[in-house]
Design a protein around this motif. Sequence first.
Motif, PDB file in Angstrom:
ATOM      1  N   VAL A 170       0.844  -1.190   0.000  1.00 18.26           N
ATOM      2  CA  VAL A 170       0.000   0.000   0.000  1.00 18.26           C
ATOM      3  C   VAL A 170       0.880   1.241   0.000  1.00 18.26           C
ATOM      4  CG1 VAL A 170      -1.812   1.247   1.248  1.00 18.26           C
ATOM      5  CG2 VAL A 170      -1.759  -1.271   1.314  1.00 18.26           C
ATOM      6  N   LYS A 171       0.586   2.161  -0.910  1.00 16.87           N
ATOM      7  CA  LYS A 171       1.314   3.428  -0.978  1.00 16.87           C
ATOM      8  C   LYS A 171       0.418   4.514  -0.400  1.00 16.87           C
ATOM      9  CE  LYS A 171       4.032   6.189  -4.244  1.00 16.87           C
ATOM     10  NZ  LYS A 171       4.438   6.287  -5.664  1.00 16.87           N
ATOM     11  N   LEU A 172       0.938   5.208   0.591  1.00 19.91           N
ATOM     12  CA  LEU A 172       0.196   6.255   1.290  1.00 19.91           C
ATOM     13  C   LEU A 172       0.895   7.596   1.122  1.00 19.91           C
ATOM     14  CD1 LEU A 172      -0.204   4.393   4.709  1.00 19.91           C
ATOM     15  CD2 LEU A 172      -2.031   4.782   3.068  1.00 19.91           C
ATOM     16  N   ALA A 173       0.109   8.665   1.031  1.00 18.98           N
ATOM     17  CA  ALA A 173       0.639  10.026   1.040  1.00 18.98           C
ATOM     18  C   ALA A 173      -0.059  10.761   2.181  1.00 18.98           C
ATOM     19  CB  ALA A 173       0.375  10.726  -0.286  1.00 18.98           C
ATOM     20  N   VAL A 174       0.733  11.287   3.120  1.00 13.70           N
ATOM     21  CA  VAL A 174       0.161  11.920   4.315  1.00 13.70           C
ATOM     22  C   VAL A 174       0.840  13.257   4.601  1.00 13.70           C
ATOM     23  CG1 VAL A 174      -0.577   9.738   5.363  1.00 13.70           C
ATOM     24  CG2 VAL A 174       1.710  10.615   5.841  1.00 13.70           C
ATOM     25  N   GLU A 175       0.162  14.041   5.439  1.00 16.34           N
ATOM     26  CA  GLU A 175       0.659  15.362   5.805  1.00 16.34           C
ATOM     27  C   GLU A 175       1.619  15.325   6.984  1.00 16.34           C
ATOM     28  OE1 GLU A 175      -3.049  17.322   6.532  1.00 16.34           O
ATOM     29  OE2 GLU A 175      -3.487  17.565   4.411  1.00 16.34           O
ATOM     30  N   SER A 176       1.513  14.276   7.823  1.00 18.83           N
ATOM     31  CA  SER A 176       2.342  14.236   9.027  1.00 18.83           C
ATOM     32  C   SER A 176       2.569  12.795   9.479  1.00 18.83           C
ATOM     33  CB  SER A 176       1.657  14.999  10.169  1.00 18.83           C
ATOM     34  OG  SER A 176       0.470  14.306  10.557  1.00 18.83           O
ATOM     35  N   MET A 177       3.540  12.635  10.341  1.00 20.51           N
ATOM     36  CA  MET A 177       3.807  11.316  10.923  1.00 20.51           C
ATOM     37  C   MET A 177       2.632  10.880  11.805  1.00 20.51           C
ATOM     38  SD  MET A 177       6.534  10.174   9.621  1.00 20.51           S
ATOM     39  CE  MET A 177       7.037   8.831  10.658  1.00 20.51           C
ATOM     40  N   ALA A 178       1.988  11.830  12.466  1.00 17.62           N
ATOM     41  CA  ALA A 178       0.829  11.498  13.303  1.00 17.62           C
ATOM     42  C   ALA A 178      -0.298  10.919  12.439  1.00 17.62           C
ATOM     43  CB  ALA A 178       0.354  12.736  14.049  1.00 17.62           C
ATOM     44  N   GLN A 179      -0.487  11.488  11.268  1.00 19.31           N
ATOM     45  CA  GLN A 179      -1.514  10.977  10.352  1.00 19.31           C
ATOM     46  C   GLN A 179      -1.151   9.569   9.882  1.00 19.31           C
ATOM     47  OE1 GLN A 179      -1.982  13.264   6.741  1.00 19.31           O
ATOM     48  NE2 GLN A 179      -4.074  12.557   6.428  1.00 19.31           N
ATOM     49  N   LEU A 180       0.116   9.350   9.550  1.00 10.52           N
ATOM     50  CA  LEU A 180       0.568   8.016   9.157  1.00 10.52           C
ATOM     51  C   LEU A 180       0.343   7.024  10.283  1.00 10.52           C
ATOM     52  CD1 LEU A 180       1.961   6.059   7.196  1.00 10.52           C
ATOM     53  CD2 LEU A 180       4.161   6.871   8.096  1.00 10.52           C
ATOM     54  N   ASP A 181       0.680   7.414  11.498  1.00  6.93           N
ATOM     55  CA  ASP A 181       0.496   6.545  12.656  1.00  6.93           C
ATOM     56  C   ASP A 181      -0.976   6.171  12.840  1.00  6.93           C
ATOM     57  OD1 ASP A 181       1.561   5.136  14.941  1.00  6.93           O
ATOM     58  OD2 ASP A 181       0.666   6.712  16.199  1.00  6.93           O
ATOM     59  N   ALA A 182      -1.883   7.126  12.651  1.00  4.05           N
ATOM     60  CA  ALA A 182      -3.313   6.860  12.801  1.00  4.05           C
ATOM     61  C   ALA A 182      -3.801   5.860  11.741  1.00  4.05           C
ATOM     62  CB  ALA A 182      -4.105   8.156  12.710  1.00  4.05           C
ATOM     63  N   ILE A 183      -3.307   6.001  10.533  1.00  4.12           N
ATOM     64  CA  ILE A 183      -3.694   5.075   9.467  1.00  4.12           C
ATOM     65  C   ILE A 183      -3.176   3.675   9.771  1.00  4.12           C
ATOM     66  CG2 ILE A 183      -3.393   4.509   7.014  1.00  4.12           C
ATOM     67  CD1 ILE A 183      -3.282   7.625   6.592  1.00  4.12           C
ATOM     68  N   LEU A 184      -1.928   3.586  10.188  1.00  8.18           N
ATOM     69  CA  LEU A 184      -1.361   2.280  10.534  1.00  8.18           C
ATOM     70  C   LEU A 184      -2.129   1.649  11.691  1.00  8.18           C
ATOM     71  CD1 LEU A 184       2.439   3.061  10.165  1.00  8.18           C
ATOM     72  CD2 LEU A 184       0.976   1.788   8.575  1.00  8.18           C
ATOM     73  N   GLU A 185      -2.574   2.476  12.604  1.00 10.41           N
ATOM     74  CA  GLU A 185      -3.378   1.991  13.737  1.00 10.41           C
ATOM     75  C   GLU A 185      -4.691   1.389  13.234  1.00 10.41           C
ATOM     76  OE1 GLU A 185      -3.888   1.163  17.729  1.00 10.41           O
ATOM     77  OE2 GLU A 185      -2.128   2.136  16.868  1.00 10.41           O
ATOM     78  N   SER A 186      -5.260   1.982  12.178  1.00 12.46           N
ATOM     79  CA  SER A 186      -6.510   1.441  11.630  1.00 12.46           C
ATOM     80  C   SER A 186      -6.299   0.100  10.925  1.00 12.46           C
ATOM     81  CB  SER A 186      -7.160   2.446  10.674  1.00 12.46           C
ATOM     82  OG  SER A 186      -6.464   2.521   9.447  1.00 12.46           O
ATOM     83  N   PHE A 187      -5.073  -0.177  10.506  1.00 17.04           N
ATOM     84  CA  PHE A 187      -4.757  -1.450   9.850  1.00 17.04           C
ATOM     85  C   PHE A 187      -4.567  -2.583  10.857  1.00 17.04           C
ATOM     86  CE2 PHE A 187      -2.514   0.353   5.759  1.00 17.04           C
ATOM     87  CZ  PHE A 187      -3.663   1.042   5.427  1.00 17.04           C
ATOM     88  N   ILE A 188      -4.298  -2.257  12.098  1.00 14.02           N
ATOM     89  CA  ILE A 188      -3.813  -3.224  13.079  1.00 14.02           C
ATOM     90  C   ILE A 188      -4.761  -4.380  13.370  1.00 14.02           C
ATOM     91  CG2 ILE A 188      -4.583  -2.194  15.265  1.00 14.02           C
ATOM     92  CD1 ILE A 188      -1.635  -2.544  16.203  1.00 14.02           C
ATOM     93  N   ASP A 189      -6.067  -4.154  13.262  1.00 16.73           N
ATOM     94  CA  ASP A 189      -7.023  -5.224  13.538  1.00 16.73           C
ATOM     95  C   ASP A 189      -7.148  -6.228  12.392  1.00 16.73           C
ATOM     96  OD1 ASP A 189      -7.656  -4.261  16.076  1.00 16.73           O
ATOM     97  OD2 ASP A 189      -9.264  -2.980  15.294  1.00 16.73           O
ATOM     98  N   MET A 190      -6.591  -5.874  11.238  1.00 17.15           N
ATOM     99  CA  MET A 190      -6.733  -6.741  10.076  1.00 17.15           C
ATOM    100  C   MET A 190      -5.427  -7.238   9.481  1.00 17.15           C
ATOM    101  SD  MET A 190      -9.809  -4.928   8.044  1.00 17.15           S
ATOM    102  CE  MET A 190     -10.315  -3.462   8.887  1.00 17.15           C
ATOM    103  N   SER A 191      -4.298  -6.655   9.895  1.00 17.18           N
ATOM    104  CA  SER A 191      -3.037  -7.063   9.269  1.00 17.18           C
ATOM    105  C   SER A 191      -1.832  -6.708  10.126  1.00 17.18           C
ATOM    106  CB  SER A 191      -2.881  -6.391   7.900  1.00 17.18           C
ATOM    107  OG  SER A 191      -2.590  -5.023   8.052  1.00 17.18           O
TER     108      SER A 191
END
Length: 156
Positions: free
Chosen positions: A113-134
């Motif tokens: 998955v290729k992601l484009a984000v504004e901040s590391m906090a935003q990246l961290d939040a997205i990765l957190e949303s992945f945690i229950d599935m992968s």
Amino acid sequence: MITTFPKATMVDSINRKIISELQKNARISYAELGKKVHLSAPAVAERIRKLEQAGVITGYALKVDLDKLGYPIVALVQCKVYQTKERAFKALLLNCDEVIECLNVTGEQAFLVKLAVESMAQLDAILESFIDMSDTNTMMILSTPVERVVPATFSS
């Protein structure tokens, strides 16, 4: 030794040059492209139309500088999706606006998955949303030294 396969018959040497030139600049005029491949503008237009109809040319894309648009962080995330969670994971990706590309690949980590984000906090939040599935493995993209649509050997 590298094995090469026969090229599609529709893609003759002129069409190869056309595709190569379009890869460099998809907005080139038919007249300018005609000069480069030694054909008239109408002949180039007809060849491009036939390549589009045959599905060889599937579209034209806009290239942008994500950093200048306010997305300085681009990451690749390898995802090992848990068994029975693949459908939900795909739905999550489709609803995640920061996902700019997703590849289903071979191997244990079946999604890249290729992601484009504004901040590391935003990246961290997205990765957190992945945690229950992968399970994830994240790589930050520093630069893109090579970017092509077709291999460089295509036009040779």
